[in-house]
Design a protein around this motif. Sequence first.
Motif, short mmCIF file in Angstrom:
data_model
loop_
_atom_site.label_atom_id
_atom_site.label_comp_id
_atom_site.label_asym_id
_atom_site.label_seq_id
_atom_site.Cartn_x
_atom_site.Cartn_y
_atom_site.Cartn_z
N LEU A 66 45.47 36.51 43.52
CA LEU A 66 45.38 37.98 43.56
C LEU A 66 43.93 38.47 43.46
N PRO A 67 43.51 39.36 44.35
CA PRO A 67 42.18 39.96 44.23
C PRO A 67 42.20 41.17 43.30
N THR A 68 43.40 41.76 43.12
CA THR A 68 43.55 42.96 42.29
C THR A 68 45.04 43.26 42.11
N LEU A 69 45.35 44.33 41.38
CA LEU A 69 46.73 44.83 41.29
C LEU A 69 46.82 46.08 42.16
N TRP A 70 47.98 46.29 42.75
CA TRP A 70 48.15 47.41 43.68
C TRP A 70 47.84 48.74 42.99
N ASN A 71 46.84 49.43 43.50
CA ASN A 71 46.44 50.74 42.96
C ASN A 71 46.14 50.71 41.48
N ALA A 72 45.69 49.60 40.94
CA ALA A 72 45.50 49.51 39.49
C ALA A 72 44.38 48.52 39.18
N GLU A 73 43.18 48.82 39.70
CA GLU A 73 42.08 47.89 39.47
C GLU A 73 41.70 47.80 37.98
N ARG B 119 43.66 48.12 35.44
CA ARG B 119 44.65 47.28 34.76
C ARG B 119 44.42 45.81 35.10
N PHE B 120 44.01 45.57 36.34
CA PHE B 120 43.71 44.19 36.75
C PHE B 120 42.59 43.63 35.86
N ARG B 121 41.52 44.42 35.72
CA ARG B 121 40.39 43.96 34.90
C ARG B 121 40.84 43.74 33.45
N LYS B 122 41.58 44.73 32.92
CA LYS B 122 42.00 44.64 31.50
C LYS B 122 42.94 43.46 31.29
N SER B 123 43.88 43.26 32.22
CA SER B 123 44.89 42.22 32.03
C SER B 123 44.33 40.82 32.19
N TYR B 124 43.35 40.66 33.07
CA TYR B 124 42.98 39.29 33.45
C TYR B 124 41.50 38.93 33.25
N LEU B 125 40.61 39.94 33.32
CA LEU B 125 39.18 39.60 33.37
C LEU B 125 38.39 39.95 32.12
N ASP B 126 38.88 40.94 31.35
CA ASP B 126 38.02 41.46 30.28
C ASP B 126 37.96 40.55 29.04
N THR B 127 39.07 39.87 28.73
CA THR B 127 39.10 39.11 27.46
C THR B 127 38.04 38.01 27.44
N PHE B 128 37.95 37.27 28.54
CA PHE B 128 36.98 36.16 28.61
C PHE B 128 36.08 36.39 29.83
N PRO B 129 34.94 37.10 29.64
CA PRO B 129 34.10 37.40 30.81
C PRO B 129 33.75 36.13 31.59
N GLY B 130 33.90 36.23 32.92
CA GLY B 130 33.61 35.07 33.78
C GLY B 130 34.82 34.20 34.03
N TYR B 131 35.95 34.55 33.37
CA TYR B 131 37.17 33.76 33.53
C TYR B 131 38.35 34.65 33.90
N TYR B 132 39.36 34.02 34.48
CA TYR B 132 40.67 34.65 34.67
C TYR B 132 41.56 34.18 33.51
#
Length: 630
Positions: A452-459, A461-474
């Motif tokens: 997934l490159p993003t969530l539909w109409n919810a960038e 949420r995409f960042r918060k759900s997958y990218l923010d906890t560990f910067p540089g990681y999914y």
Amino acid sequence: MTYAETYAAWKADPEAYWMKAAEAIDWVTPPSKALFDENAPLYEWFKDAEVNTCYNAVDRHVDAGRGDQVAIIYDSPVTDTKQKITYSELKTRVASLAGALRARGVEKGDRVIIYMPMVPEALEAMLACSRLGAIHSVVFGGFASNELAVRIDDAQPKAIIAGSCGIEPGRVVHYKPLLDGAIEMAAHKPEFCVIFQREQEVATLIEGRDYDWHDVRDGTEPAECVPVSGDHPAYILYTSGTTGQPKGVVRPTAGHLVALNWTMKNIYDMDPGDVFWAASDVGWVVGHSYICYAPLISGNTTIVFEGKPVGTPDAGTFWRVISEHKVKSFFTAPTAFRAVKRVDPQGEFVKKYDLSSLKIIFLAGERADPDTIQWAEEKFGVPVIDHWWQTETGYTIAGNPMGIERLPVKIGSPTVPMPGYDIQILDDGGHPVADGELGAIAVKLPLPPGTLPTLWNAEDRFRKSYLDTFPGYYETGDAGMKDEDGYLYIMARTDDVINVAGHRLSTGGMEEVLASHPDVAECAVIGVTDQLKGQLPLGFLCLNSGTEKSAEDVCKECVTLVREKIGPVAAFKLACVVERLPKTRSGKILRGTMVSIADGKEFKMPATIDDPAILDEIAEALRRLGYPNG
Ligand code: COA
Ligand code: AMP
């Protein structure tokens, strides 16, 4: 090349690795490069290419002279039907449906919701959308109107394609009234619906809105494949997160084609013409990737099976299908094997069939328990391969790459990372932990093509759900560990997602439904261990003071409410009333502690617990429901 060499080659030069894999796809305009990282940490693959998914899944096999090969075998023990569709026939059928959709205004980029049972027409609907560059979103038949309505409002489809009914053992699922209810509930209204009428239930059509699947083609021209750019969304698939609002996972077109095609040989060891069977449902990611797209893209024969592992008509139905259609690789969820094993522990049904075509069994969707793997290995005498993946990735994160090298199986581990995935186990501070230590499983960015490159109409949420906890990681949302050989072990979720019969469900979503009951003041839903389904949801309810209804009645109403709001697939049947919920002093509900009590596991009294005495009440309520060992 060995696995180690392949993985090292990818790591040394990911760009070259994926550009090479991309050569297997028929491009309208080939990509100039693989990775586009200018918006990091958001990444895209093969973005400047032009391509069509349906062309690669259907037409190119016809053009290559393989039109007479069977593309789809439909085997439906619940309707006593078998049907074979060749690639040429599939092309005609899909082009004609696509033409009908286009004649009613569906164009590149428009969304189309598909709500269909396991019939070949479900795949045809998906392919017709991809032929036009329309973005489909398939909704699983076991979801109720409300869930469908939520997806209609999020995806805003121009059209909805639905079956008139589904067939579950012992009952017909009335899809059309569910669809009508959902459209009524949703704020967004589709311009039209196409209804595939099944003889088991012919639905009433709404004049001016609903068209019959066959009639809608009248006077329309078949549609040709419409080229789309590499980053164009092929589909949106909603999956459970921590709240009742599902996440719309976006699948990018070019990466999807390249990656899925790569997996068919390298992971599943399939050559064009071989028969592949994923016993899942088109409503799940396994159905998208391995009933529809991957086998067709790589020129295999895929099976659409409408039935269950047991009871349609017996625990030998899977083996009959494998034997009759000469399946080479078979993919299912461990829960399906557990269902069979419970009815036929000695494997008497297995002995009735010639299973010489079967070379490998693949398991995914939930943790594969050692008993199930050993039972299957013993009964079938073929490798039984666990592999780990998610809706978000669309294909294997860690597995045993059977077309590259068969690595030694370690029971309890889905084996090793696939090329494209640099998997790290991290502590709370985001630092890698030592081998053998538990932590959050994360994948170093960028994720590989097709994910997934993003969530539909919810960038956001995409960042918060997958990218923010560990910067540089999914952040995968799974916890586990790696051993000294690099084998992974997937142990638990780090969020409120539970896995019921291989289906991913949100306890948070169920709590939202329970909290809407007028007599419920507070509630918590946990996943308790279940012998058959892996986990089952169990709800604790605190009632408003002065409630006149009995606890038993409120529990019953709550069970009905979850079935009505989320659907039968939630399998929510266990609820109990308690005075209070155990919490930390800061008010956080101690769900993990309740799970330990229900599962009869030792646990450490949380240091921050507000009132330990509440745990005795929880244990008593669980005992009344038969837990531990319920
Ligand atoms: N449409 C409508 N209802 C559906 C449905 C569908 N497509 N799929 C399931 N349901 C209903 C079932 O009828 C059941 O309803 P009930 O409460 O009235 O009995 C409910 O949803 C729960 O279904 P399920 O959890 O599947 O339980 P089950 O008892 O019907 O079957 C298994 C148990 C193990 C046989 C079954 O879950 C199975 O085959 N699982 C494999 C899962 C799988 O393939 N997952 C995909 C990931 S790889
Ligand atoms: P879904 O998105 O529905 O495919 O569910 C994905 C989740 O299912 C993962 O994040 C895991 O929690 C779980 N899962 C899938 N496959 C496996 C596996 N092989 N072993 C352990 N857990 C798995």
